[in-house]
Every structure is written in C-alpha cells, then in structure tokens.
Scaffold this active site. Structure first.
Site, PDB file in Angstrom:
ATOM      1  N   CYS A  28       0.909  -1.129   0.045  1.00 51.69           N
ATOM      2  CA  CYS A  28      -0.075  -0.143   0.130  1.00 51.69           C
ATOM      3  C   CYS A  28       1.161   1.258   0.100  1.00 51.69           C
ATOM      4  O   CYS A  28       0.404   2.342  -0.324  1.00 51.69           O
ATOM      5  CB  CYS A  28      -1.048  -0.025   1.008  1.00 51.69           C
ATOM      6  N   HIS A  56      -3.321   6.924   2.851  1.00 55.00           N
ATOM      7  CA  HIS A  56      -3.821   5.794   2.550  1.00 55.00           C
ATOM      8  C   HIS A  56      -5.136   5.356   3.405  1.00 55.00           C
ATOM      9  O   HIS A  56      -5.456   5.486   4.248  1.00 55.00           O
ATOM     10  CB  HIS A  56      -2.659   4.666   2.627  1.00 55.00           C
ATOM     11  N   ASN A 109      -9.862  -0.115   0.594  1.00 53.90           N
ATOM     12  CA  ASN A 109      -8.888  -0.073   0.219  1.00 53.90           C
ATOM     13  C   ASN A 109      -8.365  -0.637  -0.828  1.00 53.90           C
ATOM     14  O   ASN A 109      -8.460  -1.758  -1.017  1.00 53.90           O
ATOM     15  CB  ASN A 109      -8.337  -0.722   1.662  1.00 53.90           C
TER      16      ASN A 109
END
Ligand code: COA
Length: 328
Positions: A111, A255, A285
C-alpha cells in the site's frame, strides 16, 4: 531540480459491491463494517486487470498534462497483485498506451507502493536521467482476498491511479515534491502476508502444508497499531525535513485503509479532520492505488490549488511506510 505532478488519472472496475452483498457471503453486517472501517462499498473486478486499469489511469493523466505517450521516459508501476510474474505490469502498460520510449518496471511496496514510486521518480529526476515519468498504483486485490475470511475480505477493493511527474526546472518558490520519507519494518512483515507458489525444481521440492492459506492473511490489530503510530511519526519527520508544521498543511491525503486509522493519525498530529479527505466509504482499500485515486478525485473536483501544501502518506505490507510533502 523540482518535480511537479502535471497530470492525474484513475480507473475503477464497473462493478460495485456493497456491504450488504458481502453479508450474503460471510457472517457480517453493513453496520459492523461501517463502524469498524468506514467502508460502505468497493469496486470489484469482473475482468478488469491491473494492466487494463493502469493503462486507463495513465492515459487520463497524460491527457490532462497534454503529453504524448512517446514523451514518457519512464513508467513506475506499483502493484502487489500482478496478473503475470513475467513480464512485469509496467512493460505491459508501456505496450498498451504506446509509450515506446519509456523504460518500465514494477515496484512492490504494497500500500506504500505509490509513495515509493514517487520517491524513486524523484531520485531519477534528480540525476537528470529521466524527465517525464508516469507513477502508477494499480491493484486487483479481489483475487488475493479470501472471500470466506470476514476479517479481511470486507476491507479491499480494485482500481488504479496514476500521476505524471515532470522536472520543473528552477523555480523562485519551492514547488512540487519538497520532502520525502520512507521506511520498512521487515521484522514485523508477516502480520500482513500472502503466500506465493512453493519452490519446486529437480533438486528440491517444498511442499505446502496441507490446507496452507494462499490468500491474504492479516493480524488486523497489529496492522492497526503499526499504522497509527508509524504514519503519524513519518509525517512529522517529513514536515521537519520540509521545515513546515502541521498547521501549514492544507490537505493530508492518506492511504485509505480505515477511517479509524485516519482519525487516530489526525489526533496524534493534533490536526482537524476537515483536512483529511476520504473516499474509502465508496471504494475501500485499494492498496497502492488509494492515494493516486483520491488525489485524482480531488484534482478533478478542483480541490487542489496552486501553492497548496499537501501531505501524501501511506503504509502497508512489508511492513512499509512513507510520506511526501508537495507544494501543488
Ligand atoms: N463482521 C463481524 N464481525 C467480525 C468481522 C466482520 N467482518 N470481522 C471480525 N469480526 C469479529 C471477530 O471475529 C471478533 O469476534 P470475537 O470477539 O467473537 O472473537 C470481533 O469481531 C473483534 O475482532 P477484531 O479483529 O478484534 O476486530 P477489530 O476491532 O480489530 O477490527 C479490523 C478488525 C480488521 C477492522 C481492524 O483490526 C483494522 O482495521 N485493522 C487494520 C487493517 C488494515 O487496515 N489492513 C490493511 C493495511 S494496508
């Protein structure tokens, strides 16, 4: 040498899956997922690939910047869910968009991949080796997720985001990327993992344990603890490098893993939540794609103004983390 973002683009799969649909597959509820994560729905691939989504995002970024694909020197594609181990996704994107003059390779920092890509682009720009670079985050995580594991399948979605970065030459005022921090904690890496194929050659045969899980496995609490501490710390470190304070920042583009993580980071930084834009309610996500997808959304909505100071920060499997500060 300054490095500016001159174009952004994003692409999401057609199909939306909301929490109620997931509740038909595993024992969960819309209420539980919203309360613990802030996520309401996500886009899930019904055929779109890391490469097809990335190519679309790149084309939009190039279009916005008014650049021809042949002007691109380099493509850095962050992903942890490629369709092929060989060739890399970046080379496939190079072919799809017709960026024949670009060198292209993938980055796997989960990520935090897009941030690692930005920092890598910055380093190349500093050497003068390349001047026009596409940095992309693209994921089809839905194929890595165990759709029987309610603690992880609720979190992830698919999609891609891209930024075209260019050398800005000498400017009177600092602009573009003005500070970057990145780091890893490999010792804790196995708290978020996904196993690949076993070693099987004529000399050695590594058998998978019976029933070994080949999907994403996560110790959610450990990841949560790591994220809330590490993201706040690395933003502080990047601010110090840039000689700025939390008050100077217009937007914190973090994020998009979990609304509670973002709220905890804001609290640690003593910053008000209004400066933390979010889209995880709609898209969940998307690992390396979350930051560029949100950045593109803000850019196209006219919410980024010349001179705005923006923090980009993320964390992920590795464990990896990073923060960049941009003057837009
Ligand atoms: N629906 C309903 N109940 C669920 C559930 C779901 N989708 N997932 C887990 N539960 C249950 C658990 O089984 C557990 O039940 P028990 O108490 O009977 O054993 C209970 O809820 C609490 O589980 P726990 O894992 O402690 O929940 P949590 O409050 O830590 O929330 C996460 C779980 C995953 C939402 C949270 O840990 C988190 O967000 N972590 C960070 C993960 C992340 O962002 N990963 C990506 C990093 S890039």
């Amino acid at each position: 040498m300054m490095m500016r973002i001159t174009g952004t683009g994003s692409a999401l799969p057609r199909e939306t899956v909301d929490n109620n649909q997931i509740a038909e597959w595993v024992e969960t509820s819309d209420e539980w997922i919203r309360e613990r994560t802030g996520i309401g729905s996500r886009r899930i691939s019904t055929g779109e690939t890391v490469v097809s989504l990335a190519a679309q995002a790149c084309e939009k970024a190039l279009q916005q910047a008014g650049k021809d694909p042949l002007e691109v020197d380099m493509i850095l594609l962050a992903t942890c869910s490629p369709e092929y181990l060989l060739p890399c996704c970046a080379c496939q994107v190079q072919a799809q968009i017709g960026a024949a003059n670009a060198v292209a390779f993938d980055i796997n920092a989960a990520c935090a991949g897009f941030l690692f890509g930005l920092n890598t682009a910055y380093a190349y720009l500093q050497t003068g080796m390349y001047k026009t670079i596409l940095v992309v985050g693209s994921e089809v995580l839905s194929k890595l997720v165990d759709w029987k594991d309610r603690s992880s399948c609720i979190l992830f979605g698919d999609g891609a985001g891209a930024a075209l970065v260019e050398a800005a030459g000498e400017q009177e005022q600092p602009c573009g990327l003005i500070a970057g921090v990145q780091g890893c904690d490999g010792v804790k890496g196995m708290v978020l993992k996904c196993r690949e194929r076993a070693l099987q050659n004529p000399l050695f045969r590594e058998e998978f344990q019976d029933g070994e899980n080949l999907y994403v496995q996560m110790d959610g609490r450990e990841v949560y603890r790591f994220a809330t501490r590490q993201v706040a710390d690395c933003i502080q470190e990047a601010l110090e490098k840039a000689k700025l304070s939390v008050e100077d920042i217009d937007l914190f583009v973090l994020h998009q893993a979990n609304v509670r993580i973002i709220e905890a980071v804001a609290k640690r930084l003593h910053a008000d939540m209004q400066r933390f834009p979010m889209n995880l309610e709609q898209v969940g996500n998307i690992s390396s794609a979350t930051i560029p997808v949100l950045l593109d959304e803000l850019n196209r909505q006219g919410k980024l103004h010349r001179g705005d100071k923006i923090v980009l920060s993320g964390f992920g499997a590795g464990l990896t983390y990073g923060a960049c500060i941009f003057v837009w």
